[in-house]
Motif scaffolding. Structure first.
Motif, PDB file in Angstrom:
ATOM      1  N   ASN A   1      35.153  49.865  48.868  1.00  0.00           N
ATOM      2  CA  ASN A   1      35.728  49.139  49.990  1.00  0.00           C
ATOM      3  C   ASN A   1      36.709  48.041  49.549  1.00  0.00           C
ATOM      4  O   ASN A   1      36.514  47.387  48.533  1.00  0.00           O
ATOM      5  N   TRP A   2      37.723  47.817  50.371  1.00  0.00           N
ATOM      6  CA  TRP A   2      38.765  46.840  50.037  1.00  0.00           C
ATOM      7  C   TRP A   2      38.227  45.422  49.899  1.00  0.00           C
ATOM      8  O   TRP A   2      38.756  44.619  49.134  1.00  0.00           O
ATOM      9  N   LYS A   3      37.150  45.111  50.624  1.00  0.00           N
ATOM     10  CA  LYS A   3      36.662  43.726  50.611  1.00  0.00           C
ATOM     11  C   LYS A   3      35.979  43.373  49.292  1.00  0.00           C
ATOM     12  O   LYS A   3      35.851  42.191  48.956  1.00  0.00           O
ATOM     13  N   LEU A   4      35.574  44.391  48.539  1.00  0.00           N
ATOM     14  CA  LEU A   4      34.974  44.097  47.232  1.00  0.00           C
ATOM     15  C   LEU A   4      36.017  43.468  46.302  1.00  0.00           C
ATOM     16  O   LEU A   4      35.714  42.563  45.529  1.00  0.00           O
ATOM     17  N   GLN A   5      37.255  43.935  46.380  1.00  0.00           N
ATOM     18  CA  GLN A   5      38.327  43.315  45.590  1.00  0.00           C
ATOM     19  C   GLN A   5      38.665  41.935  46.150  1.00  0.00           C
ATOM     20  O   GLN A   5      38.877  40.987  45.397  1.00  0.00           O
ATOM     21  N   ALA A   6      38.688  41.830  47.474  1.00  0.00           N
ATOM     22  CA  ALA A   6      39.020  40.525  48.073  1.00  0.00           C
ATOM     23  C   ALA A   6      38.017  39.461  47.616  1.00  0.00           C
ATOM     24  O   ALA A   6      38.393  38.364  47.202  1.00  0.00           O
ATOM     25  N   GLU A   7      36.737  39.783  47.660  1.00  0.00           N
ATOM     26  CA  GLU A   7      35.697  38.814  47.285  1.00  0.00           C
ATOM     27  C   GLU A   7      35.746  38.460  45.804  1.00  0.00           C
ATOM     28  O   GLU A   7      35.242  37.424  45.383  1.00  0.00           O
ATOM     29  N   ASN A   8      36.308  39.356  45.018  1.00  0.00           N
ATOM     30  CA  ASN A   8      36.254  39.242  43.560  1.00  0.00           C
ATOM     31  C   ASN A   8      37.314  38.308  42.983  1.00  0.00           C
ATOM     32  O   ASN A   8      37.115  37.702  41.932  1.00  0.00           O
ATOM     33  N   VAL A   9      38.448  38.179  43.690  1.00  0.00           N
ATOM     34  CA  VAL A   9      39.596  37.507  43.058  1.00  0.00           C
ATOM     35  C   VAL A   9      39.372  36.011  42.869  1.00  0.00           C
ATOM     36  O   VAL A   9      40.007  35.391  42.028  1.00  0.00           O
ATOM     37  N   TYR A  10      38.504  35.413  43.683  1.00  0.00           N
ATOM     38  CA  TYR A  10      38.224  33.979  43.507  1.00  0.00           C
ATOM     39  C   TYR A  10      36.740  33.762  43.224  1.00  0.00           C
ATOM     40  O   TYR A  10      36.162  32.771  43.631  1.00  0.00           O
ATOM     41  N   ASP A  11      36.170  34.719  42.530  1.00  0.00           N
ATOM     42  CA  ASP A  11      34.759  34.650  42.159  1.00  0.00           C
ATOM     43  C   ASP A  11      34.636  34.038  40.763  1.00  0.00           C
ATOM     44  O   ASP A  11      34.877  34.712  39.760  1.00  0.00           O
ATOM     45  N   GLY A  12      34.265  32.782  40.703  1.00  0.00           N
ATOM     46  CA  GLY A  12      34.120  32.097  39.417  1.00  0.00           C
ATOM     47  C   GLY A  12      32.747  32.283  38.799  1.00  0.00           C
ATOM     48  O   GLY A  12      32.446  31.730  37.752  1.00  0.00           O
ATOM     49  N   TYR A  13      31.912  33.044  39.489  1.00  0.00           N
ATOM     50  CA  TYR A  13      30.520  33.222  39.058  1.00  0.00           C
ATOM     51  C   TYR A  13      30.386  34.450  38.157  1.00  0.00           C
ATOM     52  O   TYR A  13      29.508  34.508  37.312  1.00  0.00           O
ATOM     53  N   HIS A  14      31.276  35.432  38.337  1.00  0.00           N
ATOM     54  CA  HIS A  14      31.052  36.734  37.694  1.00  0.00           C
ATOM     55  C   HIS A  14      31.658  36.839  36.302  1.00  0.00           C
ATOM     56  O   HIS A  14      31.238  37.653  35.499  1.00  0.00           O
ATOM     57  N   ALA A  15      32.667  35.989  36.039  1.00  0.00           N
ATOM     58  CA  ALA A  15      33.545  36.281  34.911  1.00  0.00           C
ATOM     59  C   ALA A  15      32.792  36.393  33.594  1.00  0.00           C
ATOM     60  O   ALA A  15      33.008  37.333  32.819  1.00  0.00           O
ATOM     61  N   HIS A  16      31.899  35.459  33.336  1.00  0.00           N
ATOM     62  CA  HIS A  16      31.278  35.504  32.020  1.00  0.00           C
ATOM     63  C   HIS A  16      30.252  36.628  31.868  1.00  0.00           C
ATOM     64  O   HIS A  16      29.826  36.944  30.761  1.00  0.00           O
ATOM     65  N   PHE A  17      29.879  37.229  32.989  1.00  0.00           N
ATOM     66  CA  PHE A  17      28.915  38.326  32.888  1.00  0.00           C
ATOM     67  C   PHE A  17      29.630  39.666  32.783  1.00  0.00           C
ATOM     68  O   PHE A  17      29.560  40.337  31.758  1.00  0.00           O
ATOM     69  N   VAL A  18      30.370  40.026  33.837  1.00  0.00           N
ATOM     70  CA  VAL A  18      31.073  41.323  33.799  1.00  0.00           C
ATOM     71  C   VAL A  18      32.073  41.373  32.647  1.00  0.00           C
ATOM     72  O   VAL A  18      32.247  42.414  32.017  1.00  0.00           O
ATOM     73  N   HIS A  19      32.730  40.265  32.400  1.00  0.00           N
ATOM     74  CA  HIS A  19      33.849  40.285  31.452  1.00  0.00           C
ATOM     75  C   HIS A  19      33.480  39.774  30.074  1.00  0.00           C
ATOM     76  O   HIS A  19      34.342  39.419  29.290  1.00  0.00           O
ATOM     77  N   ARG A  20      32.182  39.732  29.781  1.00  0.00           N
ATOM     78  CA  ARG A  20      31.830  39.125  28.490  1.00  0.00           C
ATOM     79  C   ARG A  20      32.335  39.958  27.325  1.00  0.00           C
ATOM     80  O   ARG A  20      32.662  39.404  26.271  1.00  0.00           O
ATOM     81  N   SER A  21      32.461  41.282  27.507  1.00  0.00           N
ATOM     82  CA  SER A  21      33.000  42.077  26.388  1.00  0.00           C
ATOM     83  C   SER A  21      34.426  41.640  26.071  1.00  0.00           C
ATOM     84  O   SER A  21      34.814  41.531  24.907  1.00  0.00           O
ATOM     85  N   ALA A  22      35.203  41.343  27.102  1.00  0.00           N
ATOM     86  CA  ALA A  22      36.582  40.889  26.870  1.00  0.00           C
ATOM     87  C   ALA A  22      36.596  39.478  26.286  1.00  0.00           C
ATOM     88  O   ALA A  22      37.315  39.199  25.332  1.00  0.00           O
ATOM     89  N   TYR A  23      35.793  38.590  26.848  1.00  0.00           N
ATOM     90  CA  TYR A  23      35.821  37.196  26.381  1.00  0.00           C
ATOM     91  C   TYR A  23      35.311  37.082  24.953  1.00  0.00           C
ATOM     92  O   TYR A  23      35.860  36.334  24.145  1.00  0.00           O
ATOM     93  N   ASN A  24      34.261  37.828  24.630  1.00  0.00           N
ATOM     94  CA  ASN A  24      33.779  37.810  23.245  1.00  0.00           C
ATOM     95  C   ASN A  24      34.878  38.312  22.310  1.00  0.00           C
ATOM     96  O   ASN A  24      35.058  37.784  21.210  1.00  0.00           O
ATOM     97  N   THR A  25      35.594  39.335  22.775  1.00  0.00           N
ATOM     98  CA  THR A  25      36.680  39.877  21.946  1.00  0.00           C
ATOM     99  C   THR A  25      37.787  38.833  21.781  1.00  0.00           C
ATOM    100  O   THR A  25      38.279  38.620  20.669  1.00  0.00           O
TER     101      THR A  25
END
Ligand code: FES
Ligand SMILES: [Fe+2]
Lengths: 163, 427
Positions: free
Chosen positions: B206-230
């Motif tokens: 659904n389109w709203k999943l992207q909408a909710e995600n763009v200003y989500d400061g809670y998720h970044a270190h979890f979903v994106h930890r592979s990128a941040y660790n890299t």
């Protein structure tokens, strides 16, 4: 082996290392100044024009690290990919440079619970590929890889591996 | 039990209202993400009723420049007419309904229908009918111009359109988001933005999943930890930031109109621009704006203008719903005319490598959306919760709410607006 045969073997090896997720060995095929380019507009300067990917070897090394040792979510579980390399055409440029052109068909399927959307879809990547090679002391190295995808102007779904 | 049966009304189906809120919790019914009837209602009550982003002025810089885009599921042509006015029309021939414009962008003097050759001027007027003599003499040619998008207005080069003639002015609609857009415009240092070709990606949710995600400061270190660790392993090449699981600085904002902002409290930087060039750029900004405002201008900031356009540091993202479970996103890198080449190249490559179609970061979000769509579409789970910071956020007299960087403040602003629009008229 003739230079042409060496290049042909390298083209096949590159595809096989990617298929087998041997990405550290794959990266070794590239020269230190190599570029990797999946253009959206292959006639434009990628410095200021959007591409799907336009990266130097340093950034490719980050992709390899993320996929091999950082357990990337979008590749957990991993995709299985088969790359078909066809219409291979090799041009030698003197003794130390060469270009290989071929058509690529890569088919990706995910593992895991394939009934779930995102894990169940197959993705087809079809494109015209080009490698530039240069002969170094250690042997041939790729200096540029380019894949012009058929669907480069259409939305791409989750390209989370190295094509 | 038929879970897909349409409810008798929007606000009183078996889940009750989709959005419910009290002092302890803020909930959204899962049906809002997966029900086909909800999607149809969203098109009508949101996409065809409010302001939708059509494009940037630089995409139609010269008379005759046009671009094809979408308002919900309606194909629309955005064009600059001979007098320099930005206009928008439905992409449909008034004769027998053929689609007129089949390119994504271009330049033309006339739009000529591929079916029987009727042609339309850049102002939408019917210019010529092939073999006019077989139509009645008083055939109402002047009424057969292209159907205009009822309202077209712009702010800071951002062109919006609405199919609803009675919609409030764009200025009033943007409301409290305007100062944040102004800060984003400030990055041009007196120059202007020019869009690069879009990065295009899609996902099966659904389109709203992207909408909710763009200003989500809670998720970044979890979903994106592979990128941040890299990034950390590579000398922090991207973003120049130390990552902690929960970021302690920065803010989120939610506005009564439904817009929201994530502010990181520090700039988004990378190692691909030299310190010297970065300083020159900063000096120019300070000369124009002073130091305090320059800090604000350079702060890493993501803003969603309800419902579907996102303004980020280096790009504009357009979220395009195709079906209840199919969304496309076009992300336009924004080049600053007159800025140093390294700054522009870095802006483009930053969004490309981090959040482009093969982004080291962005693709992991899509994978989460797929999983969420799958799970929420099944029976047995009636709601999700967006309650982080609910009891702690501060509210200003204008109704703006301010939370911590990791709070779900902007998401709640989105859903309050969504419920108001959806519940406004019962079908
Ligand atoms: S449908 Fe366009 S000219 Fe007939
Ligand atoms: Fe994300």
């Amino acid at each position: 082996m003739s230079a042409e045969a060496e290049i042909a073997k390298l083209v096949m090896l590159e595809a096989r290392l990617l298929d087998e997720f041997r990405l550290d060995e794959w990266l070794e095929l590239f020269s230190a100044d190599a570029t990797y380019w999946l253009p959206i507009d292959e006639t434009a300067d990628p410095t200021f024009t959007s591409s799907i990917i336009h990266e130097t070897r340093d950034i490719l090394a980050m992709r390899v690290e993320q996929l091999m040792r950082e357990n990337r979510h979008a590749q957990s579980p991993r995709s299985e990919i088969v790359r078909c390399v066809t219409n291979l055409d090799i041009d030698l440029d003197g003794a130390d440079a060469a270009t290989a052109r071929y058509n690529l068909i890569a088919i990706e399927t995910r593992s895991g619970d394939w009934r779930q959307p995102g894990l169940g879809e197959k993705h087809f990547y079809v494109g015209r590929s080009r490698f530039d090679f240069r002969r170094h002391a250690e042997g041939w190295r790729i200096t540029a890889k380019q894949v012009v995808l058929l669907d480069r102007r259409q939305p791409i779904e989750a390209l989370s591996f190295i094509l | 039990m038929d879970l897909e049966a349409p409810p008798p009304t929007w606000t009183a189906d078996r889940f009750g209202p989709f959005v419910t809120e009290d002092a302890t919790e803020f909930k959204v019914a899962t049906g809002a993400y997966h029900r086909a009837d909800v999607f149809q209602a969203e098109l009508k009550k949101i996409f065809y009723s409010t302001w939708i982003y059509l494009g940037h002025e630089s995409e139609i810089a010269a008379p005759g420049d046009y671009k094809a885009t979408w308002i919900g599921q309606q194909s629309v042509i955005l064009v600059r007419d001979a007098d320099g006015v930005a206009r928008a029309f439905l992409n449909i021939c008034r004769h027998r309904g053929a689609g007129l414009c089949r390119e994504e962008q271009g330049n033309t003097k006339l739009f000529v229908c591929p079916y029987h050759g009727w042609s339309y001027g850049l102002d939408g007027r019917l210019a010529a009918i092939v073999d006019r003599s077989r139509f009645p003499d008083d055939f109402p040619t002047e009424e057969k111009g292209l159907i205009p998008v009822a309202r077209v207005e712009s702010y800071g080069g951002l062109i919006f359109g609405s199919l609803n003639a009675a919609v409030e002015s764009l200025d009033s609609y943007l409301g409290e988001a305007k100062p944040h857009i102004d800060l984003w415009l400030g990055r041009c240092a007196g120059g202007r933005y020019r869009v690069a070709a879009p990065h295009r990606y899609a996902y099966r949710a659904n389109w709203k999943l992207q909408a909710e995600n763009v200003y989500d400061g809670y998720h970044a270190h979890f979903v994106h930890r592979s990128a941040y660790n890299t990034f950390q392993k590579f000398d922090n090449a991207f973003t120049g930031r130390q990552y902690t699981a929960i970021r302690s600085i920065g803010q989120t904002r939610g506005f009564p109109k439904g817009h929201g902002v994530l502010q990181a409290g520090s700039p988004l930087e990378n190692k691909f621009v030299s310190a010297e060039i970065r300083q020159q750029y900063r000096d120019e900004l300070e000369r124009l704006n002073g130091k305090a405002r320059t800090d604000e201008i350079l702060e890493n900031r993501h803003m969603l203008i309800f419902p579907s356009v996102v303004i980020m540091d280096n790009n504009i993202r357009v979220i395009q719903p195709r079906a209840v479970n199919h969304t496309e996103v076009y992300s336009y890198p924004m080049i600053i005319e007159g800025a140093h080449d390294d700054i522009n190249s870095s802006r483009l490559h930053d969004v490309q490598t981090r959040v482009g179609p093969a982004g080291i970061i962005g693709v992991d979000d899509l994978e989460v959306f797929h999983g969420a769509q799958t799970a929420m579409s099944g029976p047995g789970v009636e709601s999700i919760t967006l309650s982080r910071g609910l009891h702690l956020e501060e509210q200003t007299p204008s109704g703006e709410r301010i939370g911590a960087f990791t709070d779900e403040t902007p998401q709640r602003a989105f859903w309050r607006r969504w419920q108001a629009d959806m519940g406004g008229a019962q079908s």
